[in-house]
Design a protein around this motif. Structure first.
Motif, PDB file in Angstrom:
ATOM      1  N   LYS A  52       0.892  -1.108  -0.018  1.00 33.12           N
ATOM      2  CA  LYS A  52      -0.002  -0.023   0.029  1.00 33.12           C
ATOM      3  C   LYS A  52       0.702   1.178  -0.221  1.00 33.12           C
ATOM      4  O   LYS A  52       0.566   2.125  -0.663  1.00 33.12           O
ATOM      5  N   ARG A  53       1.838   1.427   0.908  1.00 32.12           N
ATOM      6  CA  ARG A  53       2.829   2.375   0.759  1.00 32.12           C
ATOM      7  C   ARG A  53       3.542   2.676  -0.361  1.00 32.12           C
ATOM      8  O   ARG A  53       3.607   3.806  -0.917  1.00 32.12           O
ATOM      9  N   SER A  56       1.183   4.178  -3.219  1.00 37.20           N
ATOM     10  CA  SER A  56       0.963   5.457  -2.763  1.00 37.20           C
ATOM     11  C   SER A  56       2.082   6.261  -3.324  1.00 37.20           C
ATOM     12  O   SER A  56       1.942   7.399  -3.882  1.00 37.20           O
ATOM     13  N   LYS A  60       2.270   9.229  -6.556  1.00 37.59           N
ATOM     14  CA  LYS A  60       2.716  10.447  -6.294  1.00 37.59           C
ATOM     15  C   LYS A  60       4.082  10.802  -7.262  1.00 37.59           C
ATOM     16  O   LYS A  60       3.858  11.579  -7.805  1.00 37.59           O
ATOM     17  N   VAL A 254      -9.772   6.878  -6.179  1.00 39.27           N
ATOM     18  CA  VAL A 254      -8.948   5.670  -6.626  1.00 39.27           C
ATOM     19  C   VAL A 254      -9.848   4.500  -7.390  1.00 39.27           C
ATOM     20  O   VAL A 254      -9.400   3.706  -7.796  1.00 39.27           O
TER      21      VAL A 254
END
Length: 382
Positions: A52-53, A56, A60, A254
């Protein structure tokens, strides 16, 4: 106090939360020891949070690449306008200094965009970590449900007493260790093998899975296994597909359906504004004395370039997110899972249900395969 709305609950098929485990223990008391696999949950969480990190951060970085690319071209396009607006009184020195500053900013933004977007600086490593981790989490999930299919004789034997249940735990620990040896520390090669379309893919995660699926006799004691598979696998996958296909009406979303709507509307807006600007420029050129004369200027030309760049940036974001392909993939998956659910409910024997369960697992693997390929090819490049 109850919330006005509920957030979507993920991974309850693996009983990650205490509440999920308590409910499963009440619904399926005879096979709860099969559904409850603490070691599997622990391994899943080790990969799920980093995935998940990484997703993300990688997203970005991709948006930064497009943003820098837009700035590079927009600053370059506006250099002529800014320097000429200074006028002669500003002097040649100020004129030259401004040109150097704008050219430097444009070049730096362009370089950053190239490094982040094309060469993958900041984004490539995170994207790779995200996809590798997602491969691992889905294979963990598949291992869990493959157990219900290919280890049915051992599950049936574990229903006798506590001793048999302990033997099942010991066997399952060996199966799980074998699974971990296959993937832990080898995700790079596993990922490469999974997305290689010309190679025959290895779907199954239990030894001898091709021959063990139907070696157990029909028994009412196994009915909870088939009920649990229906709830935690088939219905859960159908629910997830419905979730991914919703429109949450957020500007920044999302959800692929909403992303497509927002990006399409943005692109259409830029095109309409470009059309209006070009009509104004044409009218100003044909009628210099009219109110449209303002369009026949350097300001209007620069604005037209900016609008064109905005349309290009919007298209680049769409290429990176791939919302249209995501929608198509989830629609196909949802239709296929619905068909499996209908056949599963109509099946009259456990043997026929087992065959449908195998089809469901093959479908889930193919969905994971397509997901990995789509996102591995997606690029945020302007």
């Amino acid at each position: 106090m109850a919330a006005a709305f509920d957030n979507h609950k993920f991974n309850d098929d693996l009983l990650l939360q205490d509440a999920d485990r308590r409910l499963a223990a009440k619904q399926y008391p005879s096979i709860f020891h099969v559904l409850d696999h603490p070691e599997l949950r622990e391994l899943f969480l080790q990969y799920d949070a980093p995935a998940k990190r990484a997703k993300s951060t990688g997203l970005k970085a991709g948006l930064w690449a497009i943003g820098f690319g837009f700035c590079a071209l927009a600053v370059a396009a506006s250099e002529f306008l800014v320097t000429h607006s200074l006028g002669d009184p500003a002097g040649a020195e100020v004129h030259d200094w401004t040109s150097v500053v704008l050219a430097t900013i444009s070049a730096l933004c362009g370089l950053l965009s190239f490094l982040i977007g094309t060469m993958g600086v900041l984004s490539a490593g995170r994207k790779r970590k995200w996809l590798h981790s997602r491969l691992m989490t889905e294979r963990i999930r598949q291992f869990h449900f493959h157990t219900l299919i290919f280890r049915l004789p051992q599950i049936f034997a574990s229903l006798r007493d506590d001793v048999a249940r302990s033997e099942f735990f010991s066997e399952r620990a060996l199966w799980f260790e074998s699974f971990k040896l296959r993937f832990t520390g080898k995700l790079d090669s596993a990922f490469s093998s999974t997305i290689r379309e010309e190679k025959k893919l290895d779907v199954w995660l239990h030894d001898g899975s091709q021959t063990r699926a139907n070696t157990v006799h029909e028994s009412k004691d196994l009915d909870p296994v088939f009920s649990a598979y229906r709830e935690f696998r088939i219905l859960h996958q159908l629910d997830y597909a419905d979730y991914k296909l919703q429109n949450d009406y957020r500007i920044i979303s999302v959800m692929p359906r909403r992303q497509l709507v927002v990006l399409s509307q943005a692109a259409f807006t830029w095109l309409i504004l470009l059309f209006v600007m070009h009509v104004g420029v044409l009218a100003g050129a044909l009628s210099p004395a009219s109110i449209f004369a303002a369009f026949h200027s350097s300001n209007a030309i620069v604005l037209i370039i900016w609008l064109a760049l905005a349309a290009l940036a919007t298209r680049a974001v769409e290429e990176g997110l791939q919302p249209e392909r995501e929608i198509e993939r989830y629609q196909q998956y949802r239709s296929a899972v619905r068909a499996i659910l209908e056949r599963y409910d109509e099946a009259s024997t456990q043997k026929s249900k087992l065959e449908i369960m195998r089809e469901m697992e093959r479908l889930a693997f193919d969905e994971m395969h397509n997901f990995l390929i789509t996102n591995e090819r997606a690029r945020f490049v302007m």
